[in-house]
Scaffold this motif. Structure first.
Motif, PDB file in Angstrom:
ATOM      1  N   ALA A 289       0.827  -1.201   0.000  1.00 19.84           N
ATOM      2  CA  ALA A 289       0.000   0.000   0.000  1.00 19.84           C
ATOM      3  C   ALA A 289       0.866   1.258   0.000  1.00 19.84           C
ATOM      4  O   ALA A 289       0.626   2.202  -0.765  1.00 19.84           O
ATOM      5  N   ALA A 290       1.909   1.271   0.853  1.00 15.53           N
ATOM      6  CA  ALA A 290       2.812   2.423   0.905  1.00 15.53           C
ATOM      7  C   ALA A 290       3.548   2.589  -0.424  1.00 15.53           C
ATOM      8  O   ALA A 290       3.717   3.709  -0.927  1.00 15.53           O
ATOM      9  N   HIS A 291       3.966   1.465  -1.006  1.00 15.72           N
ATOM     10  CA  HIS A 291       4.715   1.531  -2.260  1.00 15.72           C
ATOM     11  C   HIS A 291       3.835   2.056  -3.396  1.00 15.72           C
ATOM     12  O   HIS A 291       4.299   2.851  -4.233  1.00 15.72           O
ATOM     13  N   SER A 292       2.578   1.645  -3.437  1.00 14.48           N
ATOM     14  CA  SER A 292       1.684   2.117  -4.491  1.00 14.48           C
ATOM     15  C   SER A 292       1.434   3.615  -4.372  1.00 14.48           C
ATOM     16  O   SER A 292       1.431   4.333  -5.375  1.00 14.48           O
ATOM     17  N   ILE A 293       1.230   4.089  -3.137  1.00 14.19           N
ATOM     18  CA  ILE A 293       1.026   5.527  -2.941  1.00 14.19           C
ATOM     19  C   ILE A 293       2.274   6.298  -3.337  1.00 14.19           C
ATOM     20  O   ILE A 293       2.196   7.342  -3.991  1.00 14.19           O
ATOM     21  N   LYS A 294       3.436   5.768  -2.983  1.00  9.91           N
ATOM     22  CA  LYS A 294       4.687   6.443  -3.332  1.00  9.91           C
ATOM     23  C   LYS A 294       4.855   6.532  -4.845  1.00  9.91           C
ATOM     24  O   LYS A 294       5.202   7.592  -5.387  1.00  9.91           O
ATOM     25  N   GLY A 295       4.589   5.425  -5.538  1.00  9.59           N
ATOM     26  CA  GLY A 295       4.754   5.430  -6.989  1.00  9.59           C
ATOM     27  C   GLY A 295       3.826   6.411  -7.671  1.00  9.59           C
ATOM     28  O   GLY A 295       4.241   7.164  -8.561  1.00  9.59           O
ATOM     29  N   GLY A 296       2.562   6.429  -7.258  1.00 14.22           N
ATOM     30  CA  GLY A 296       1.622   7.368  -7.855  1.00 14.22           C
ATOM     31  C   GLY A 296       1.965   8.804  -7.538  1.00 14.22           C
ATOM     32  O   GLY A 296       1.896   9.679  -8.409  1.00 14.22           O
ATOM     33  N   ALA A 297       2.355   9.077  -6.289  1.00 10.33           N
ATOM     34  CA  ALA A 297       2.706  10.447  -5.896  1.00 10.33           C
ATOM     35  C   ALA A 297       3.912  10.949  -6.679  1.00 10.33           C
ATOM     36  O   ALA A 297       3.960  12.114  -7.101  1.00 10.33           O
ATOM     37  N   ALA A 298       4.901  10.068  -6.874  1.00  8.21           N
ATOM     38  CA  ALA A 298       6.084  10.460  -7.643  1.00  8.21           C
ATOM     39  C   ALA A 298       5.711  10.750  -9.096  1.00  8.21           C
ATOM     40  O   ALA A 298       6.213  11.693  -9.718  1.00  8.21           O
ATOM     41  N   THR A 299       4.790   9.959  -9.651  1.00  2.00           N
ATOM     42  CA  THR A 299       4.362  10.162 -11.038  1.00  2.00           C
ATOM     43  C   THR A 299       3.681  11.512 -11.224  1.00  2.00           C
ATOM     44  O   THR A 299       3.921  12.217 -12.209  1.00  2.00           O
ATOM     45  N   PHE A 300       2.836  11.890 -10.252  1.00  2.00           N
ATOM     46  CA  PHE A 300       2.066  13.123 -10.378  1.00  2.00           C
ATOM     47  C   PHE A 300       2.784  14.338  -9.787  1.00  2.00           C
ATOM     48  O   PHE A 300       2.247  15.448  -9.821  1.00  2.00           O
ATOM     49  N   GLY A 301       3.956  14.131  -9.208  1.00  2.32           N
ATOM     50  CA  GLY A 301       4.737  15.250  -8.701  1.00  2.32           C
ATOM     51  C   GLY A 301       4.363  15.718  -7.315  1.00  2.32           C
ATOM     52  O   GLY A 301       4.676  16.857  -6.946  1.00  2.32           O
ATOM     53  N   PHE A 302       3.732  14.865  -6.514  1.00  5.07           N
ATOM     54  CA  PHE A 302       3.393  15.226  -5.131  1.00  5.07           C
ATOM     55  C   PHE A 302       4.590  14.848  -4.255  1.00  5.07           C
ATOM     56  O   PHE A 302       4.632  13.789  -3.641  1.00  5.07           O
ATOM     57  N   ARG A 303       5.563  15.726  -4.196  1.00  2.00           N
ATOM     58  CA  ARG A 303       6.858  15.423  -3.597  1.00  2.00           C
ATOM     59  C   ARG A 303       6.751  15.122  -2.104  1.00  2.00           C
ATOM     60  O   ARG A 303       7.400  14.196  -1.590  1.00  2.00           O
TER      61      ARG A 303
ATOM     62  N   ALA B 159      -3.027  17.878  -1.410  1.00  2.00           N
ATOM     63  CA  ALA B 159      -2.730  17.692  -2.831  1.00  2.00           C
ATOM     64  C   ALA B 159      -4.006  17.672  -3.665  1.00  2.00           C
ATOM     65  O   ALA B 159      -4.034  18.159  -4.797  1.00  2.00           O
ATOM     66  N   GLU B 160      -5.084  17.138  -3.084  1.00  5.45           N
ATOM     67  CA  GLU B 160      -6.338  17.016  -3.838  1.00  5.45           C
ATOM     68  C   GLU B 160      -7.136  18.312  -3.835  1.00  5.45           C
ATOM     69  O   GLU B 160      -7.671  18.713  -4.867  1.00  5.45           O
ATOM     70  N   HIS B 161      -7.230  18.964  -2.658  1.00  7.90           N
ATOM     71  CA  HIS B 161      -8.126  20.110  -2.535  1.00  7.90           C
ATOM     72  C   HIS B 161      -7.400  21.434  -2.319  1.00  7.90           C
ATOM     73  O   HIS B 161      -8.046  22.484  -2.295  1.00  7.90           O
ATOM     74  N   GLY B 162      -6.077  21.397  -2.143  1.00  5.45           N
ATOM     75  CA  GLY B 162      -5.342  22.611  -1.869  1.00  5.45           C
ATOM     76  C   GLY B 162      -5.315  22.912  -0.369  1.00  5.45           C
ATOM     77  O   GLY B 162      -5.899  22.206   0.438  1.00  5.45           O
ATOM     78  N   GLY B 163      -4.616  23.965   0.005  1.00  6.12           N
ATOM     79  CA  GLY B 163      -4.501  24.333   1.412  1.00  6.12           C
ATOM     80  C   GLY B 163      -3.068  24.285   1.881  1.00  6.12           C
ATOM     81  O   GLY B 163      -2.130  24.081   1.087  1.00  6.12           O
ATOM     82  N   GLU B 164      -2.874  24.472   3.174  1.00  5.77           N
ATOM     83  CA  GLU B 164      -1.544  24.515   3.761  1.00  5.77           C
ATOM     84  C   GLU B 164      -1.188  23.173   4.385  1.00  5.77           C
ATOM     85  O   GLU B 164      -2.004  22.548   5.056  1.00  5.77           O
ATOM     86  N   ILE B 165       0.038  22.743   4.136  1.00 10.31           N
ATOM     87  CA  ILE B 165       0.535  21.506   4.740  1.00 10.31           C
ATOM     88  C   ILE B 165       0.828  21.742   6.219  1.00 10.31           C
ATOM     89  O   ILE B 165       1.347  22.798   6.599  1.00 10.31           O
ATOM     90  N   ASP B 166       0.496  20.776   7.048  1.00  7.05           N
ATOM     91  CA  ASP B 166       0.828  20.837   8.475  1.00  7.05           C
ATOM     92  C   ASP B 166       2.324  20.541   8.614  1.00  7.05           C
ATOM     93  O   ASP B 166       2.731  19.402   8.826  1.00  7.05           O
TER      94      ASP B 166
END
Length: 662
Positions: A44-58, A103-110
């Motif tokens: 599960a962690a690996h899939s999220i990491k791969g997708g985030a890297a693809t879409f640029g969610f660093r 990443a989905e809706h915008g806003g400030e990161i904690d």
């Protein structure tokens, strides 16, 4: 290509991944330390990491990289996930959910929360706890390997899943020089070559300085679609043990990894491969179309009743078959919106864990009937009431461990959640084995607040008092304390769904709250009544009784307000003809009063005739027209007429105009 079109699918899959991670970590904490559970969390962690890297969610990919590294050490047997590690991983899952929401809706990161969990993971990774078990892949002991030997033989269908061996080889090349030998023993003759199948295999050598985790990551997407062997070659060995790999015939390469690892089989993903993701809007559109089909079929059946059964035998037979097929189709399509109630139950193990730690209590959660199916819309609306019930059960229902020991109980309290079908309804129960409700204390509080209490009330009537807004038996209220905190919200939400709620309790034994809900909101069991030329539908779950009032039972008060005496109770009597300003009928029948109950209020509705009971397909009137006070929706009858569904809770004593064309 605009990859933003795939964002919605990524975020939906990531949310499912977070749920899988949380559930897996809670299972690990409870003692289920099997390798497959760790693999589920890792994948599960690996899939999220791969997708985030693809879409640029660093930020997402960086945090999941740390999670993945820690989980990989546990997966390889080099680390034991103790309570400290589990706490850090669960906190990371929470922060990861926040990052995905930003990443989905915008806003400030904690930023503070992100830094806190990053520091916690880095401390765990740098600590000595990471070397609790030897790595079986390094057969040479503590000595670093000279090289890594990799045998990689893809399955022929690899390309059909979107994977490419060339990408894997290039990724390995970013870590060090790759010595590759191509194995073409499976390559067919040119005239038999299928370009959509993978025919080649590789024998690879990598420098020993490449981390084992980097090799695992390169093959993570294809590990269940290939024959793979990874072996460390020690300093005093210049060739790996399986020297015959390069010369082996097809199928000779063993499907092995390090002894502490498990390669998931294709069968493990059978359920995922046999399902598709469909937008809820498409399912709702399909349900609406089937509803229209049901209405059309009912119209045909009604028209066919006047036909000669002898002359139209074939037509009537066909209509009967259409009736059966339509009913089967309706049931099948309605089942598409049905989801296991596990979707609601799955969030509570974490909640129970956190509340128990916060209150210094020991709590065990038992669930039953998670596979019971319920309409998706009902599941979404039932979560908040269940949260209130769970919080009150843990805080107010269960005793402290010392108090339980003194009472001869197990110091670990039990919270139970169950779901089961009962006719056309589902019964969801939340129970605890705590101290139970205190009848005398509840009655004293009710007297202090001057709440109406029947003479010699039954236990059920006393328990119902906790549903009054703000009612609580707690001396000092907190955000959790008090059996009544939020219980009025529970009842109002359940009633709004067409359901019922009741409490069973025994002092010193425990309390159970039982919720009865309709399986779906799209179909309604109703009583059809006639008012002049119009037909109205009364939801069956709010109908108490019907009667033909005598002259002495009806009285007029305050000028024009009428009440009906039913036994020893006076109920407001509402004439639906006047309520909706319908035309008076010259030959109106003797009126019938239907007693209904909604939101804790009883009233009598005056109608001309009871037509019978039937299931109706609910149409949203507010979406298709506008909101009408006292009307919750509409349906279409078999003759094509529109019948309005009465909302007893929204009826006022003063008439309101109704301008809806039938």
């Amino acid at each position: 290509m605009d990859i933003t079109q795939f964002h919605a699918a990524f975020f939906e899959e990531s949310r499912e991944g977070l749920q899988a991670m949380e559930a897996g970590l809670l299972r690990l904490e409870s003692g289920e330390t099997d390798s497959e559970t760790i693999n589920v969390v890792f994948r599960a962690a690996h899939s999220i990491k791969g997708g985030a890297a693809t879409f640029g969610f660093r930020a997402v990919s960086d945090l999941t990289h740390l999670l993945e590294t820690l989980l990989d050490e546990a997966r390889a047997g080099r680390r034991t996930l103790d309570s400290a590690a589990t706490d850090a991983l669960l906190a990371s899952v929470d922060v990861l959910g926040g990052l995905l929401a930003v990443a989905e809706h915008g806003g400030e990161i904690d930023a503070a929360g992100l830094e806190r969990v990053r520091s916690g993971l880095e401390c765990l990774l740098s600590g000595e706890a990471a070397t609790t078990a030897p790595d079986t892949a390094d057969a040479a002991g503590d000595e670093a390997p000279a090289r890594w030997h990799i045998g990689f033989r893809p399955e022929p269908s690899l390309f059909m899943t979107g994977n490419d061996p060339l990408r894997i080889l290039r990724e390995l090349g970013t870590h060090g020089e790759v010595e590759a030998t191509c194995l073409d023993d499976r390559l067919p003759r040119f005239n038999e070559l299928d370009p959509f199948e993978a025919h080649l295999a590789w024998d690879l050598m990598l420098p020993g300085g490449v981390p084992r985790a980097a090799i695992d990551e390169a093959f993570a997407w294809v590990e269940d679609q290939c024959e793979l062997s990874i072996e460390a070659v020690s300093q005093d060995r210049k060739s790996p043990v399986p020297d015959a790999v390069a010369d082996a015939p097809s199928g000779a390469v063993a499907k092995t990894r390090a002894a502490t690892e498990t390669v998931p089989s294709r069968a493990a993903n059978a359920d995922a491969d046999s399902s598709i993701r469909v937008a809820v809007a498409k399912v709702d559109a399909l349900i609406n179309l089937v509803g229209e089909l049901v209405i059309t079929q009912a119209m045909l059946r009604q028209r066919s009743e006047s036909l000669d059964p002898v002359q139209n035998e074939a037509l009537l037979t066909g209509l009967s078959q259409l009736d059966r097929n339509t009913r089967d189709l309706q049931e099948a399509v309605m089942s598409v919106r049905m989801l296991p109630v596990e979707f609601a139950f799955s969030r509570f193990p974490r909640m129970v864990r956190d509340l128990a730690a916060r209150l210094d209590k020991k709590v065990r959660l038992k669930t039953q009937g998670e596979a019971t199916e319920l309409d998706k819309g009902v599941i979404e609306k039932i979560v908040d009431p269940l949260v209130h019930l769970m919080r009150n059960a843990i805080d107010h229902g269960l005793e402290m461990p010392a108090e339980r020991r003194a009472a001869g109980k197990d110091e670990t309290g039990t919270i139970s959640m169950s779901a089961a079908h009962q006719g056309g309804h589902i019964i969801i129960e939340v129970g605890d084995d705590g101290k139970g409700l205190d009848r005398e204390r509840i009655l004293r509080k009710a007297a202090e607040r001057e709440l109406p209490v029947p003479e010699n009330p039954t236990d059920a009537q006393v328990w119902d008092l906790v549903f009054h807004p703000g009612f609580s038996t707690a001396d000092a209220l907190t955000d959790l304390s008090g059996r009544g905190v939020g219980m009025d919200v529970v009842k109002s939400n359940i009633v709004a769904l067409g359901g019922q709620v009741e409490i069973r309790s025994a002092k010193g034994v425990g309390t159970t709250v039982s919720i009865k809900l309709p399986l779906t909101l799209a179909i309604l069991d109703g009583m059809s009544v006639a008012v002049g030329e119009e037909v109205f539908i009364l939801p069956l779950n709010m109908v108490v009784e019907s009667l033909q009032p005598e002259a002495g039972q009806v009285r007029t008060i305050a000028g024009d307000t009428r009440v009906l005496r039913v036994r020893d109770e006076y109920l407001p009597l509402v004439n639906l003809r006047k309520q909706y300003k319908l035309t008076d009928a010259a030959d109106a029948a003797t009126p019938i009063a239907v007693v209904v109950e909604s939101n804790g209020r009883r009233l009598a509705l005056e109608v001309d005739e009871l037509l019978g009971q039937q299931q109706v397909v609910v149409k949203n009137l507010e979406t298709n027209y506008r909101r009408i006070p006292g009307i919750s929706g509409a349906t279409i009858l078999g003759d094509g007429r529109v019948a309005l569904i009465v909302d007893a809770g929204g009826i006022n004593t003063a008439p309101v105009p109704l301008a809806v064309a039938a």
